[in-house]
Motif scaffolding. Structure first.
Motif, PDB file in Angstrom:
ATOM      1  N   VAL A  91       0.873  -1.172   0.000  1.00  0.00           N
ATOM      2  CA  VAL A  91       0.000   0.000   0.000  1.00  0.00           C
ATOM      3  C   VAL A  91       0.910   1.222   0.000  1.00  0.00           C
ATOM      4  O   VAL A  91       1.890   1.283   0.740  1.00  0.00           O
ATOM      5  CB  VAL A  91      -0.905   0.030   1.256  1.00  0.00           C
ATOM      6  CG1 VAL A  91      -1.758   1.285   1.279  1.00  0.00           C
ATOM      7  CG2 VAL A  91      -1.765  -1.221   1.327  1.00  0.00           C
ATOM      8  N   SER A  92       0.579   2.194  -0.846  1.00  0.00           N
ATOM      9  CA  SER A  92       1.369   3.423  -0.915  1.00  0.00           C
ATOM     10  C   SER A  92       0.595   4.572  -0.289  1.00  0.00           C
ATOM     11  O   SER A  92      -0.613   4.721  -0.496  1.00  0.00           O
ATOM     12  CB  SER A  92       1.701   3.772  -2.366  1.00  0.00           C
ATOM     13  OG  SER A  92       2.587   2.819  -2.901  1.00  0.00           O
ATOM     14  N   GLU A 145       1.870   9.359   8.274  1.00  0.00           N
ATOM     15  CA  GLU A 145       1.648   8.517   9.460  1.00  0.00           C
ATOM     16  C   GLU A 145       0.168   8.482   9.833  1.00  0.00           C
ATOM     17  O   GLU A 145      -0.355   7.443  10.216  1.00  0.00           O
ATOM     18  CB  GLU A 145       2.497   9.008  10.635  1.00  0.00           C
ATOM     19  CG  GLU A 145       3.981   8.700  10.485  1.00  0.00           C
ATOM     20  CD  GLU A 145       4.263   7.220  10.282  1.00  0.00           C
ATOM     21  OE1 GLU A 145       3.707   6.375  11.017  1.00  0.00           O
ATOM     22  OE2 GLU A 145       5.056   6.895   9.370  1.00  0.00           O
ATOM     23  N   ALA A 146      -0.509   9.631   9.704  1.00  0.00           N
ATOM     24  CA  ALA A 146      -1.947   9.675  10.004  1.00  0.00           C
ATOM     25  C   ALA A 146      -2.748   8.825   9.016  1.00  0.00           C
ATOM     26  O   ALA A 146      -3.755   8.223   9.387  1.00  0.00           O
ATOM     27  CB  ALA A 146      -2.436  11.122   9.982  1.00  0.00           C
ATOM     28  N   LYS A 147      -2.303   8.769   7.776  1.00  0.00           N
ATOM     29  CA  LYS A 147      -2.976   7.914   6.788  1.00  0.00           C
ATOM     30  C   LYS A 147      -2.728   6.437   7.089  1.00  0.00           C
ATOM     31  O   LYS A 147      -3.617   5.599   6.919  1.00  0.00           O
ATOM     32  CB  LYS A 147      -2.487   8.238   5.375  1.00  0.00           C
ATOM     33  CG  LYS A 147      -2.975   9.579   4.869  1.00  0.00           C
ATOM     34  CD  LYS A 147      -2.390   9.895   3.499  1.00  0.00           C
ATOM     35  CE  LYS A 147      -2.842  11.251   3.001  1.00  0.00           C
ATOM     36  NZ  LYS A 147      -2.273  11.575   1.674  1.00  0.00           N
ATOM     37  N   LYS A 148      -1.523   6.112   7.539  1.00  0.00           N
ATOM     38  CA  LYS A 148      -1.182   4.728   7.851  1.00  0.00           C
ATOM     39  C   LYS A 148      -1.883   4.252   9.123  1.00  0.00           C
ATOM     40  O   LYS A 148      -2.205   3.074   9.254  1.00  0.00           O
ATOM     41  CB  LYS A 148       0.329   4.578   8.006  1.00  0.00           C
ATOM     42  CG  LYS A 148       1.082   4.693   6.711  1.00  0.00           C
ATOM     43  CD  LYS A 148       2.584   4.781   6.827  1.00  0.00           C
ATOM     44  CE  LYS A 148       3.276   4.069   7.916  1.00  0.00           C
ATOM     45  NZ  LYS A 148       4.741   4.288   7.926  1.00  0.00           N
ATOM     46  N   ASN A 149      -2.093   5.159  10.060  1.00  0.00           N
ATOM     47  CA  ASN A 149      -2.688   4.827  11.349  1.00  0.00           C
ATOM     48  C   ASN A 149      -3.820   5.810  11.662  1.00  0.00           C
ATOM     49  O   ASN A 149      -3.687   6.650  12.559  1.00  0.00           O
ATOM     50  CB  ASN A 149      -1.611   4.900  12.454  1.00  0.00           C
ATOM     51  CG  ASN A 149      -0.478   3.958  12.186  1.00  0.00           C
ATOM     52  OD1 ASN A 149      -0.669   2.754  12.163  1.00  0.00           O
ATOM     53  ND2 ASN A 149       0.701   4.494  11.960  1.00  0.00           N
ATOM     54  N   PRO A 150      -4.932   5.718  10.935  1.00  0.00           N
ATOM     55  CA  PRO A 150      -6.007   6.698  11.113  1.00  0.00           C
ATOM     56  C   PRO A 150      -6.623   6.626  12.512  1.00  0.00           C
ATOM     57  O   PRO A 150      -6.684   5.557  13.123  1.00  0.00           O
ATOM     58  CB  PRO A 150      -7.019   6.310  10.042  1.00  0.00           C
ATOM     59  CG  PRO A 150      -6.739   4.896   9.719  1.00  0.00           C
ATOM     60  CD  PRO A 150      -5.265   4.691   9.963  1.00  0.00           C
ATOM     61  N   ALA A 151      -7.081   7.781  12.993  1.00  0.00           N
ATOM     62  CA  ALA A 151      -7.716   7.863  14.312  1.00  0.00           C
ATOM     63  C   ALA A 151      -9.088   7.202  14.302  1.00  0.00           C
ATOM     64  O   ALA A 151      -9.551   6.711  15.326  1.00  0.00           O
ATOM     65  CB  ALA A 151      -7.833   9.321  14.749  1.00  0.00           C
TER      66      ALA A 151
END
Length: 105
Positions: A38-39, A92-98
């Motif tokens: 995933v990019s 990082e926010a896209k990889k680990n969304p809240a």
């Protein structure tokens, strides 16, 4: 990080002094390999204004400019560490969304 100058605005006279540089900074991070990869990408863009002075000893003629020279001007004006940190944080926010989307059934 990939810094790029998109376009320059310059005076309409023989000096062609650069008054504005429009820039982009982009980064893509790929997680995983093959079909499972995933990019994640992020981009910041902006512009910097300048006051060209053709009589200055460090003035560079328009036709002698390179992207590296103008990027140096831009990075002297913007805090490139902050731009790059912002891009990294966005990825990082896209990889680990809240929050996530989905249904339990």
């Amino acid at each position: 990080m990939n810094w790029k100058i998109n376009t320059l605005e310059y005076t309409n006279d023989s000096d062609k002094g650069v008054v504005t540089a429009h820039w982009d900074c982009t980064h893509t991070e790929t997680v995983g390999e093959g079909d499972d990869s995933v990019s994640y990408s992020s981009r910041r863009y902006g512009s910097c204004s300048f006051q060209p002075d053709a009589s200055s000893e460090d003035y560079i003629a328009f036709d002698d400019l390179t992207e590296d020279i103008v990027l140096g001007w831009v990075q002297a004006e913007v805090v490139d560490d902050h731009v790059e940190a912002s891009i990294t944080a966005q990825i990082e926010a896209k990889k680990n969304p809240a929050t996530l989307k989905g249904m339990p059934w």
